[in-house]
Design an enzyme around this catalytic site. Structure first.
Site, PDB file in Angstrom:
ATOM      1  N   ASP A  40     -80.224 -29.892  11.248  1.00 48.08           N
ATOM      2  CA  ASP A  40     -79.652 -31.287  12.049  1.00 48.08           C
ATOM      3  C   ASP A  40     -80.707 -31.334  13.239  1.00 48.08           C
ATOM      4  O   ASP A  40     -81.173 -30.419  13.858  1.00 48.08           O
ATOM      5  CB  ASP A  40     -78.362 -30.859  12.452  1.00 48.08           C
ATOM      6  CG  ASP A  40     -77.936 -32.383  12.927  1.00 48.08           C
ATOM      7  OD1 ASP A  40     -76.874 -32.956  12.098  1.00 48.08           O
ATOM      8  OD2 ASP A  40     -78.233 -32.877  13.818  1.00 48.08           O
ATOM      9  N   ILE A  41     -81.198 -32.428  13.298  1.00 49.17           N
ATOM     10  CA  ILE A  41     -82.083 -32.868  14.522  1.00 49.17           C
ATOM     11  C   ILE A  41     -81.551 -32.624  15.796  1.00 49.17           C
ATOM     12  O   ILE A  41     -82.373 -32.496  16.862  1.00 49.17           O
ATOM     13  CB  ILE A  41     -82.782 -34.453  14.199  1.00 49.17           C
ATOM     14  CG1 ILE A  41     -84.162 -34.295  14.861  1.00 49.17           C
ATOM     15  CG2 ILE A  41     -81.838 -35.435  14.815  1.00 49.17           C
ATOM     16  CD1 ILE A  41     -84.936 -35.685  14.498  1.00 49.17           C
ATOM     17  N   ASN A  98     -67.827 -36.025   7.789  1.00 43.42           N
ATOM     18  CA  ASN A  98     -67.280 -37.247   8.518  1.00 43.42           C
ATOM     19  C   ASN A  98     -67.101 -38.240   7.717  1.00 43.42           C
ATOM     20  O   ASN A  98     -68.129 -38.461   6.722  1.00 43.42           O
ATOM     21  CB  ASN A  98     -68.239 -37.517   9.448  1.00 43.42           C
ATOM     22  CG  ASN A  98     -68.293 -36.361  10.830  1.00 43.42           C
ATOM     23  OD1 ASN A  98     -67.344 -35.858  10.861  1.00 43.42           O
ATOM     24  ND2 ASN A  98     -69.228 -36.248  11.359  1.00 43.42           N
ATOM     25  N   VAL A 107     -74.502 -41.743   9.194  1.00 46.81           N
ATOM     26  CA  VAL A 107     -75.536 -41.831   8.406  1.00 46.81           C
ATOM     27  C   VAL A 107     -74.712 -42.084   6.892  1.00 46.81           C
ATOM     28  O   VAL A 107     -74.024 -41.238   6.189  1.00 46.81           O
ATOM     29  CB  VAL A 107     -76.417 -40.798   8.116  1.00 46.81           C
ATOM     30  CG1 VAL A 107     -77.602 -40.840   6.838  1.00 46.81           C
ATOM     31  CG2 VAL A 107     -77.037 -40.378   9.549  1.00 46.81           C
ATOM     32  N   HIS A 111     -73.151 -36.038   3.401  1.00 39.65           N
ATOM     33  CA  HIS A 111     -73.740 -34.836   3.895  1.00 39.65           C
ATOM     34  C   HIS A 111     -72.652 -34.099   4.436  1.00 39.65           C
ATOM     35  O   HIS A 111     -71.613 -34.658   5.272  1.00 39.65           O
ATOM     36  CB  HIS A 111     -74.852 -35.179   5.053  1.00 39.65           C
ATOM     37  CG  HIS A 111     -74.397 -36.109   6.140  1.00 39.65           C
ATOM     38  ND1 HIS A 111     -74.286 -37.505   6.030  1.00 39.65           N
ATOM     39  CD2 HIS A 111     -73.939 -35.625   7.284  1.00 39.65           C
ATOM     40  CE1 HIS A 111     -73.960 -37.991   7.146  1.00 39.65           C
ATOM     41  NE2 HIS A 111     -73.653 -37.033   7.873  1.00 39.65           N
ATOM     42  N   HIS A 113     -71.913 -30.961   7.183  1.00 40.23           N
ATOM     43  CA  HIS A 113     -72.554 -30.178   8.444  1.00 40.23           C
ATOM     44  C   HIS A 113     -72.025 -29.014   8.194  1.00 40.23           C
ATOM     45  O   HIS A 113     -70.717 -28.398   8.260  1.00 40.23           O
ATOM     46  CB  HIS A 113     -72.008 -30.624   9.816  1.00 40.23           C
ATOM     47  CG  HIS A 113     -72.231 -32.143  10.049  1.00 40.23           C
ATOM     48  ND1 HIS A 113     -73.248 -32.472  11.001  1.00 40.23           N
ATOM     49  CD2 HIS A 113     -71.798 -33.148   9.541  1.00 40.23           C
ATOM     50  CE1 HIS A 113     -73.312 -33.671  11.037  1.00 40.23           C
ATOM     51  NE2 HIS A 113     -72.419 -34.405  10.117  1.00 40.23           N
TER      52      HIS A 113
HETATM   53  P1  AMP Z   1     -72.701 -37.954  10.748  1.00 41.87           P
HETATM   54  O1  AMP Z   1     -72.218 -38.502  12.005  1.00 41.87           O
HETATM   55  O2  AMP Z   1     -71.628 -36.941  10.137  1.00 41.87           O
HETATM   56  O3  AMP Z   1     -73.191 -39.118   9.835  1.00 41.87           O
HETATM   57  O4  AMP Z   1     -74.011 -37.034  11.050  1.00 41.87           O
HETATM   58  C1  AMP Z   1     -75.400 -37.607  11.153  1.00 41.87           C
HETATM   59  C2  AMP Z   1     -76.118 -36.053  11.685  1.00 41.87           C
HETATM   60  O5  AMP Z   1     -77.468 -36.732  11.228  1.00 41.87           O
HETATM   61  C3  AMP Z   1     -76.120 -36.371  12.991  1.00 41.87           C
HETATM   62  O6  AMP Z   1     -75.580 -34.711  13.405  1.00 41.87           O
HETATM   63  C4  AMP Z   1     -77.600 -36.157  13.426  1.00 41.87           C
HETATM   64  O7  AMP Z   1     -77.928 -35.363  14.599  1.00 41.87           O
HETATM   65  C5  AMP Z   1     -78.316 -35.944  12.191  1.00 41.87           C
HETATM   66  N1  AMP Z   1     -79.624 -36.609  12.228  1.00 41.87           N
HETATM   67  C6  AMP Z   1     -79.928 -37.851  12.286  1.00 41.87           C
HETATM   68  N2  AMP Z   1     -81.168 -38.046  12.054  1.00 41.87           N
HETATM   69  C7  AMP Z   1     -81.521 -36.857  11.422  1.00 41.87           C
HETATM   70  C8  AMP Z   1     -83.058 -36.624  11.185  1.00 41.87           C
HETATM   71  N3  AMP Z   1     -84.107 -37.212  10.978  1.00 41.87           N
HETATM   72  N4  AMP Z   1     -83.078 -35.084  10.635  1.00 41.87           N
HETATM   73  C9  AMP Z   1     -82.233 -34.313  10.800  1.00 41.87           C
HETATM   74  N5  AMP Z   1     -80.967 -34.643  11.053  1.00 41.87           N
HETATM   75  C10 AMP Z   1     -80.765 -36.001  11.532  1.00 41.87           C
END
Ligand code: AMP
Length: 127
Positions: A40-41, A98, A107, A111, A113
């Protein structure tokens, strides 16, 4: 950021679709026929890895309703494999998925976490 509507059509330009295609960089930790994983970024634990199915699924709701048994088995096994590869099993770890607005999904590609490296504390904050 706009929360994901779990019923929205799959968007081939979402950020994780672009990562899966190799159009955007990521810090990859795992890939097989069914799943892809990367850091995760914005990590919230020592280990914070996202594990995605390779198929075009918006959410857990979409995946659980529409994915094939092979895709589901492949994805679930991959999550376990990534946790073992990262040596998280003995100490334990937490999986979070989520879904939609109340779940806090941002997103629109399913996915999980995978969080580890410290005690995670209570499952939810009070608010
Ligand atoms: P969610 O709220 O479950 O949709 O989580 C989305 C996750 O994606 C968050 O924890 C972000 O930090 C992560 N994220 C967004 N863009 C990127 C990226 N380019 N590379 C890695 N993680 C990302």
């Amino acid at each position: 950021m706009t929360p994901v509507d779990p019923h929205q059509p799959y968007d081939d330009d979402n950020i994780f679709a672009r990562i899966l295609r190799g159009d955007l960089p990521c810090e990859k930790v795992y890939e097989d026929d069914w799943a892809f994983a990367f850091h995760d970024i914005a990590p919230v634990a020592d280990t914070h890895v996202l594990v995605l199915p390779k198929g075009r699924y918006v959410s857990w709701d979409d995946f659980s309703a529409n994915a094939s048994a092979e895709e589901i088995a492949g994805f679930v096994r991959a999550v376990g494999t990534v946790a073992r590869d990262l040596d998280l099993v003995d100490a334990g770890y937490r999986l979070i998925n989520n879904i939609g607005k109340d779940g806090g999904q941002i997103v629109p590609h399913l996915h999980v976490h995978l969080l580890g490296g410290r005690a995670m504390g209570p499952m939810l904050s009070a608010n």
